[in-house]
Write a protein that holds these residues in place. Structure first.
Motif, PDB file in Angstrom:
ATOM      1  N   HIS A  50      -2.505 -10.328   0.885  1.00  0.00           N
ATOM      2  CA  HIS A  50      -2.385 -11.734   0.520  1.00  0.00           C
ATOM      3  C   HIS A  50      -0.993 -11.985  -0.051  1.00  0.00           C
ATOM      4  O   HIS A  50      -0.284 -11.051  -0.443  1.00  0.00           O
ATOM      5  N   GLY A  51      -0.611 -13.246  -0.130  1.00  0.00           N
ATOM      6  CA  GLY A  51       0.717 -13.589  -0.619  1.00  0.00           C
ATOM      7  C   GLY A  51       1.006 -13.034  -2.001  1.00  0.00           C
ATOM      8  O   GLY A  51       2.090 -12.497  -2.247  1.00  0.00           O
ATOM      9  N   TYR A  52       0.056 -13.158  -2.923  1.00  0.00           N
ATOM     10  CA  TYR A  52       0.297 -12.672  -4.288  1.00  0.00           C
ATOM     11  C   TYR A  52       0.445 -11.172  -4.322  1.00  0.00           C
ATOM     12  O   TYR A  52       1.197 -10.613  -5.139  1.00  0.00           O
ATOM     13  N   GLU A  53      -0.244 -10.462  -3.415  1.00  0.00           N
ATOM     14  CA  GLU A  53      -0.120  -9.002  -3.347  1.00  0.00           C
ATOM     15  C   GLU A  53       1.259  -8.600  -2.823  1.00  0.00           C
ATOM     16  O   GLU A  53       1.846  -7.612  -3.295  1.00  0.00           O
ATOM     17  N   LYS A  54       1.777  -9.363  -1.883  1.00  0.00           N
ATOM     18  CA  LYS A  54       3.134  -9.100  -1.386  1.00  0.00           C
ATOM     19  C   LYS A  54       4.156  -9.293  -2.500  1.00  0.00           C
ATOM     20  O   LYS A  54       5.071  -8.470  -2.670  1.00  0.00           O
ATOM     21  N   SER A  55       4.001 -10.388  -3.264  1.00  0.00           N
ATOM     22  CA  SER A  55       4.942 -10.655  -4.363  1.00  0.00           C
ATOM     23  C   SER A  55       4.923  -9.527  -5.378  1.00  0.00           C
ATOM     24  O   SER A  55       5.976  -9.090  -5.864  1.00  0.00           O
ATOM     25  N   ARG A  56       3.735  -9.045  -5.705  1.00  0.00           N
ATOM     26  CA  ARG A  56       3.619  -7.973  -6.687  1.00  0.00           C
ATOM     27  C   ARG A  56       4.231  -6.677  -6.163  1.00  0.00           C
ATOM     28  O   ARG A  56       4.918  -5.960  -6.907  1.00  0.00           O
ATOM     29  N   ALA A  57       4.006  -6.370  -4.872  1.00  0.00           N
ATOM     30  CA  ALA A  57       4.547  -5.143  -4.287  1.00  0.00           C
ATOM     31  C   ALA A  57       6.072  -5.177  -4.222  1.00  0.00           C
ATOM     32  O   ALA A  57       6.741  -4.172  -4.497  1.00  0.00           O
ATOM     33  N   ILE A  58       6.623  -6.334  -3.862  1.00  0.00           N
ATOM     34  CA  ILE A  58       8.081  -6.458  -3.794  1.00  0.00           C
ATOM     35  C   ILE A  58       8.691  -6.321  -5.189  1.00  0.00           C
ATOM     36  O   ILE A  58       9.726  -5.672  -5.368  1.00  0.00           O
ATOM     37  N   ALA A  59       8.057  -6.905  -6.199  1.00  0.00           N
ATOM     38  CA  ALA A  59       8.590  -6.839  -7.571  1.00  0.00           C
ATOM     39  C   ALA A  59       8.707  -5.402  -8.058  1.00  0.00           C
ATOM     40  O   ALA A  59       9.608  -5.086  -8.839  1.00  0.00           O
TER      41      ALA A  59
END
Length: 237
Positions: A50-59
């Motif tokens: 999901h989008g929020y999971e992508k944001s967390r992984a990139i961070a």
């Protein structure tokens, strides 16, 4: 609506940052700076997150760099054509202008301050007392409160609604400007939706207007709401 009625015509205009106000994307500029572009683009293109999971992984990839690194990456990206002039024109006419972005607070607050905007919403990069990033991310979310299907780290629909309520502005006087699928729920919610150089057919299909110069936002709002916002004397290319 009566032309010249400032109270009736007061608008809330929410801009996306990456690819809209900025002619580029901070996450890619930062990825190049940290030599992790392949990892970042791999996460961005994943169909299993999901989008929020992508944001967390990139961070997590930013762990160990500093807030200054983020700002230096930001400095490498120019503003989009006439972004500053459009914001100045709208601000000068008394409208509420700001940024709703799934980028990072350090950068979004810097751009909002530079353009004298009224609000900014973004993911918060966690850092220690020396400004070194921990790899953690505090996400505003919002989709879980309203049942939005976006599931992004920043639900732009939720935050557009919340900011409109804060300023006492009705939905019919809200305007959203974005370029990517992360902006779709905000475009769907706004009274006027504008896609700036849209990156997909889905974005085009959910926008009332498609533009390639940000000053077109002012022209559209002049026509839609009967405003009389004048172009400034200085253009910012």
């Amino acid at each position: 609506m009566q032309e010249g009625s400032r109270e009736e015509a007061r608008l809330l205009v929410a801009f996306d940052m990456d690819g809209t106000l900025l002619n580029g994307r901070l996450v890619l500029a930062l990825a190049d700076r940290c030599n992790v572009r392949e990892q970042v683009t791999g996460i961005m293109s994943s169909t299993n997150m999901h989008g929020y999971e992508k944001s967390r992984a990139i961070a997590r990839l930013w762990k160990g760099i500093s807030k200054d690194d983020v700002l230096e990456a930001l400095a490498s990206i120019p503003l989009s054509s006439n972004a500053q002039e459009a914001v100045e024109a709208l601000k000068g006419s008394g409208h509420v202008i700001g940024i709703i972005s799934d980028s990072y607070d350090v950068a979004v607050e810097h751009i909002a301050s530079m353009l004298s905007m009224d609000f900014s919403i973004a993911n918060k990069l966690v850092h220690d007392s020396n400004g070194i990033l921990t790899g953690e991310l505090i996400m505003p979310l919002g989709w879980e409160r309203i049942g939005c299907r976006c599931m992004n780290s920043v639900c732009k629909r939720f935050h557009l609604e919340s900011i409109a309520k804060r300023f006492g502005i009705g939905r019919e006087h809200t305007v959203a400007v974005g370029d990517s699928e992360n902006d779709v729920c905000m475009l769907e919610q706004a009274g006027v939706s504008i896609a700036y150089k849209p990156k997909s057919l889905k974005v085009k299909d959910n926008a009332m207007y498609i533009i390639d110069d940000l000053y077109d936002v002012v022209d559209i709002l002049n026509r839609t709401y009967g405003l009389a916002v004048r172009r400034g004397s200085t253009q910012h290319k």
